[in-house]
Design an enzyme around this catalytic site. Structure first.
Site, mmCIF file in Angstrom:
data_model
loop_
_atom_site.group_PDB
_atom_site.id
_atom_site.type_symbol
_atom_site.label_atom_id
_atom_site.label_comp_id
_atom_site.label_asym_id
_atom_site.label_seq_id
_atom_site.Cartn_x
_atom_site.Cartn_y
_atom_site.Cartn_z
ATOM 1 N N PHE A 143 0.865 -1.192 0.000
ATOM 2 C CA PHE A 143 0.000 0.000 0.000
ATOM 3 C C PHE A 143 0.892 1.228 0.000
ATOM 4 C CE2 PHE A 143 -2.517 3.466 1.510
ATOM 5 C CZ PHE A 143 -3.823 3.198 1.131
ATOM 6 N N ASP A 228 9.295 2.829 1.439
ATOM 7 C CA ASP A 228 8.118 3.559 1.897
ATOM 8 C C ASP A 228 8.005 3.323 3.404
ATOM 9 O OD1 ASP A 228 5.667 4.507 2.642
ATOM 10 O OD2 ASP A 228 4.574 3.690 0.932
ATOM 11 N N LYS A 257 2.773 10.567 7.920
ATOM 12 C CA LYS A 257 2.069 10.142 9.146
ATOM 13 C C LYS A 257 2.683 10.762 10.408
ATOM 14 C CE LYS A 257 -0.005 5.911 7.311
ATOM 15 N NZ LYS A 257 -1.448 5.867 7.377
HETATM 16 N N1 PMP Z 1 2.367 4.516 2.319
HETATM 17 C C1 PMP Z 1 2.084 3.701 3.346
HETATM 18 C C2 PMP Z 1 3.044 2.604 3.697
HETATM 19 C C3 PMP Z 1 0.902 3.868 4.075
HETATM 20 O O1 PMP Z 1 0.621 3.027 5.084
HETATM 21 C C4 PMP Z 1 0.029 4.912 3.726
HETATM 22 C C5 PMP Z 1 -1.275 5.153 4.472
HETATM 23 N N2 PMP Z 1 -1.838 4.097 5.126
HETATM 24 C C6 PMP Z 1 0.379 5.752 2.650
HETATM 25 C C7 PMP Z 1 1.558 5.517 1.977
HETATM 26 C C8 PMP Z 1 -0.512 6.890 2.243
HETATM 27 O O2 PMP Z 1 -0.513 7.881 3.208
HETATM 28 P P1 PMP Z 1 -1.637 9.009 3.215
HETATM 29 O O3 PMP Z 1 -2.920 8.380 3.670
HETATM 30 O O4 PMP Z 1 -1.113 10.040 4.181
HETATM 31 O O5 PMP Z 1 -1.726 9.545 1.821
#
Ligand code: PMP
Length: 419
Positions: A143, A228, A257
């Site tokens: 994700f 990521d 985050k």
């Molecule tokens: N990358 C990872 C690993 C995530 O867990 C998330 C959100 N769960 C995102 C990207 C996307 O982040 P955002 O919701 O702030 O766009």
């Protein structure tokens, strides 16, 4: 400005926000507003107090309203909120400098945005810019966000299908299989994007040796490695960054985050000097109006100080072990309900025997006033991601509430099973 009354909030959600989302939340008994929060506690408009084990989907490593982070933002607010953007940004420069010092390997440049998906978009664009190639490989169940570029690397049919065609030259390989990656790389490949521990995919910890192996493969084939760490970063897994577990240094890292300390939204894309070279020749090809604003950078700088001074990664490792041990005990008591418990630090997943059981269990846990949710790509897995500051006594309290919820679910299941 006064907080609107709950009845108004409910009406406005249905009329002006999203009636479908409102139905979903109401169905789970979550049709009241969160109005106050501190540390690991969240209070609602209807007077309930929850223990927060979801932590804003991993954005509350520092807890709600950490006093040092709130103070840093207040101080900045008194001086300047949003700048003209034309001159240099002192807080942004300092944050870039501090991130270069704390992140692994040769990451030494930073681009700032406002969210995880934007941090990933920048990572994907910078990888294409740096290599002059279009190909992006991601991992099955991964994700990376929901804007078009990030979504093209996110493996969930339900999220991708309504928006096809997505961005071209994206492909996927199984997570944890270095051989498959080696085969998938071709002359067009710019980068591999990967979560060091998959979050939304169901809290998947890769087999030992996988990350070093893919680092070696990408390096030898001239492919960039994008870590990521939007969810795993900043102490969550028991290290400041999860890729440190196996001594792996990526070429690009995405953060968001918890980088905003649970007070401000911010995303960061970090890269090596080599990755940045083309970007420095044309610095306006990727920009963001609010990215790296002074308030968000002040929050992030205070968050990094708290991370180090309060030794949050170490605390997450110790508290995580206690949590995991307690959950494994519950799994052994309720094998008909729980299929697996796994994780690292305070990034923990409970895999239920079915998605229906996962929904029943979540409803039972919410009834016990603990906030939890499933992982976005794997609804059968429930995530436990509390603030890293959560004390051992509260973990024990959560475990006892989870046991009560499991008892209730077991009773419901046995009633249905009986003739
Ligand atoms: N990358 C990872 C690993 C995530 O867990 C998330 C959100 N769960 C995102 C990207 C996307 O982040 P955002 O919701 O702030 O766009």
């Amino acid at each position: 400005m006064r907080i609107p009354l709950d009845d108004d909030v409910k009406r406005w959600y249905q009329a002006h926000v999203n009636a479908g989302l409102f139905s979903l939340l109401s169905f789970m008994g979550l049709d009241t507003s969160e109005v106050e929060a501190e540390g690991w506690l969240v209070r609602t408009a209807d007077g309930r107090e929850f223990i927060d084990c979801l932590g804003g989907y991993g954005s509350l490593n520092f807890g709600h309203r950490h006093p040092r982070i709130v103070a840093a933002v207040k101080e900045q607010l008194e001086r300047m909120a949003l700048s003209s953007k034309l001159l240099l940004n002192a807080q942004l420069a300092a944050l870039a400098h501090e991130l270069a010092a704390i992140t692994p390997g040769e990451l030494c440049r930073a681009f700032f945005s406002n969210s995880g998906t934007e941090a990933v978009e920048a990572a994907l664009k910078l990888a294409r810019l740096a290599t002059g190639k279009p190909g992006i490989i991601s991992a099955r169940a991964g994700f990376h966000g929901k804007t078009l570029g990030s979504l093209s690397s996110t493996d969930r049919e339900a999220f991708q299908a309504p928006f096809r065609p997505l961005v071209g030259h994206f492909s996927m390989v199984p997570f944890g299989d270095a051989g498959a990656l080696e085969k998938a790389i071709d002359d067009e490949t710019a980068a591999l994007i990967l979560e060091p521990v998959q979050g939304e995919g169901g809290i998947n910890v890769p087999p030992p040796g996988y990350l070093p192996a893919i680092r070696e493969i990408t390096r030898s084939k001239g492919v960039l490695l994008i870590a990521d760490e939007v969810q795993t970063g900043l102490g969550r897994t028991g290290r400041n960054f999860a890729c440190e577990y196996e001594g792996v240094a990526p070429d690009i890292m995405a953060l968001a985050k918890s980088l905003g300390g649970g007070v401000m939204p911010i995303g960061a894309t970090l890269g090596t000097a080599a990755v940045w070279r083309r970007f420095e020749e044309q610095p306006l090809v990727h920009t963001s109006t609010f990215g790296g604003n002074e308030l968000a950078c002040a929050a992030a700088r205070a968050a990094l100080e708290v991370l180090v001074e309060e030794r949050l990664a170490e605390r997450a490792a110790a508290t995580g072990e206690r949590f995991l041990a307690g959950l494994r005990q519950l799994a052994s008591e309720f094998p008909q309900l729980i299929a697996d418990v796994r994780g690292v630090g305070l990034m923990i997943g409970i895999e239920m025997q079915s998605q229906d059981l996962s929904e029943l269990f979540i409803a039972g846990v919410l009834e016990q006033k603990v906030l939890i949710a499933f992982t976005l790509n794997q609804p059968g897995v429930i995530r436990i991601e509390p603030p890293l500051t959560i004390p051992a006594g509260i973990v024990d309290e959560v475990l006892s509430r989870l046991r009560q919820a499991l008892d209730t679910v077991a009773q419901i299941v046995s009633q249905f099973a009986s003739p």
